[in-house]
Design an enzyme around this catalytic site. Structure first.
Site, mmCIF file in Angstrom:
data_model
loop_
_atom_site.group_PDB
_atom_site.id
_atom_site.type_symbol
_atom_site.label_atom_id
_atom_site.label_comp_id
_atom_site.label_asym_id
_atom_site.label_seq_id
_atom_site.Cartn_x
_atom_site.Cartn_y
_atom_site.Cartn_z
ATOM 1 C CG ASN A 22 -1.821 1.299 1.211
ATOM 2 O OD1 ASN A 22 -1.794 1.955 0.242
ATOM 3 N ND2 ASN A 22 -2.711 1.159 2.197
ATOM 4 C CG HIS A 204 -12.975 3.221 3.788
ATOM 5 N ND1 HIS A 204 -13.372 4.249 4.242
ATOM 6 C CD2 HIS A 204 -11.431 3.524 3.832
ATOM 7 C CE1 HIS A 204 -12.373 5.138 4.935
ATOM 8 N NE2 HIS A 204 -11.538 4.738 4.707
ATOM 9 C CD GLU A 411 -8.448 -1.708 4.565
ATOM 10 O OE1 GLU A 411 -8.711 -0.821 3.477
ATOM 11 O OE2 GLU A 411 -7.856 -1.250 5.290
#
Length: 430
Positions: A22, A204, A411
């Site tokens: 990320n 999200h 995630e």
């Protein structure tokens, strides 16, 4: 260029070591996960290591943790994202990390990237190709702060590992591509949507999708029977109405600014406020955008901090009026979505809290649910208080309808799983 590793003649049906990245403009968050289709089915994926690198471009602050061991903190001079990704890969394969599954960089067998914006093009995760990279570039106007950083991470990984290593893009917006047009369109001239794809995209999505999956596993129900309202509450906050397993409405819009009150973002406001502030304060549009994104929300109201834990402490210990006001506004805005979304989805079976605040603040959960007894929501005080620090489960009283759950998000795990699925699908077709 000599690349550090590429997949060999391994059996692609077996467990893969997936590096999840990320990438921000000056930071990288990573996770190493070993998984395969059998492990996914058993919820037995192996979490190998995780870490963050911040302040890239100078003396970077590095936090590393191998599963089951104490975290480490160090610094290193890392000039850019390329150097940061190189550091992660070399550390993972080193004797210093001691990760049993990774003896060399070639043991990293796929990379999954969190990509913030996929526009209307991407409705699911995809194997990264030159065409996919161009499509993500086309979405830069929609996410100018995030997509360029995500693309830099993809480019850095390609340079490091070579073109042969499979990479997968997992989009934050993809889960919300099931929104019907009456939910995603703004009441603006329709040609603006046709020209610029000006619409609600939502964010999200990886988190909302993951907790919806965990909910149906806990309940042992089919995806089509999943009718819930999910709240991702952290520094960024969003709510999603999930009907028959699909996102049908969500609070964030064209950008992550719309919707709930957040740590430093204003959430919903009258757009005429922008011109009013510009005239009164002499600010440019860019300066007002910065004000709404970086200096508003909990921070702007309290004048103290964007951290909910600190605000709760200030309210409790100092009886700070503005800290209390910030918390009250935060909870009030969320409560209104619990009132609105059942109307949009013909009733909800559960409300699910996730994210840093949603998972760890019984006080905030209780305040959001307070006054919703008329709907049928009744929290169990002891269960609510005991569900923190990664514990998932029911926190409402028996008979509460909707029921209320806490489900910690993951995630990175979902990104790793999607990466495996995409790679195996491609291998089967090749």
């Amino acid at each position: 260029m000599t690349h550090l590793g590429a997949p060999g003649s391994r059996d692609w049906r077996k467990s893969m070591n997936v590096l999840v990245l990320n990438c921000g403009s000056s930071s990288v968050k990573f996770r190493l996960i070993a998984t395969d289709l059998d492990l996914i089915a058993q919820n037995a994926d192996r979490r190998l290591a995780k870490g963050t690198i911040e302040r890239i471009g100078g003396e970077a602050i590095i936090r590393l943790q191998v599963e089951g061991r104490n975290p480490q903190r160090t610094t290193s001079s890392l000039r850019d994202i390329n150097a940061a990704v190189d550091f992660i890969a070399r550390w993972a394969a080193s004797s210093e990390s001691g990760i049993e599954e990774i003896k060399s960089i070639a043991d990293i067998q796929a990379v999954g990237h969190r990509v913030v914006h996929g526009g209307e093009r991407f409705k699911q995760s995809v194997l990264i190709t030159d065409e996919v990279v161009r499509a993500v570039e086309d979405c830069i106007d929609l996410a100018p702060l995030h997509n360029p950083a995500n693309l830099t991470g993809i480019s850095a990984t390609r340079k490091l590992f070579g073109e042969g290593l499979p990479q997968v893009a997992v989009f934050d917006t993809a889960f919300h591509q099931t929104l019907p047009d009456h939910a995603f369109l703004y009441a603006l001239p329709y040609q603006l949507y046709r020209r610029y794809r000006l619409r609600r995209y939502g964010f999200h999505g990886i988190s909302h999708r993951y907790v919806a999956y965990r909910y149906r596993v806990m309940r042992n129900i089919a995806r089509e029977a999943t009718n819930i309202i999910t709240f991702h509450l952290g520094n960024g906050c969003s709510a999603t109405a999930i009907s028959a397993g699909n996102s049908i409405d969500t609070s964030m819009g064209l950008t992550p600014l719309e919707g709930l009150v957040m740590g430093t973002r204003s959430g919903d406001l009258d757009p005429a406020i922008i011109e009013f502030i510009a005239a009164k304060e002499g600010l440019s549009t860019r300066e007002i955008e910065t004000l709404m994104n970086k200096h508003s929300g909990l921070l702007g109201i309290s004048g103290l901090t964007s951290d909910m834990r600190e605000l709760l402490a200030e309210e409790s210990e100092e009886n700070d009026r503005r800290a209390k006001l910030a918390i009250d506004i935060f909870c009030y805005r969320a409560r209104k979505y619990i009132g609105a979304y059942p109307a949009a989805m013909n009733g909800a079976d559960a409300v699910v809290f996730t994210g840093g605040i949603g998972e760890n603040s019984p006080e905030v959960r209780a305040r959001i649910c307070d006054g919703l007894q008329w709907i049928g929501i009744e929290l169990h005080e002891e269960l609510n208080r005991s569900h923190t620090d990664g514990r998932e489960g029911l926190i409402s009283k028996e008979g509460s309808r909707p029921a209320v759950y806490v489900i910690p998000t993951d995630e990175e795990l979902l990104i790793a799983r999607d990466t495996v699925r995409c790679v195996l699908k491609e291998r089967q077709h090749s």
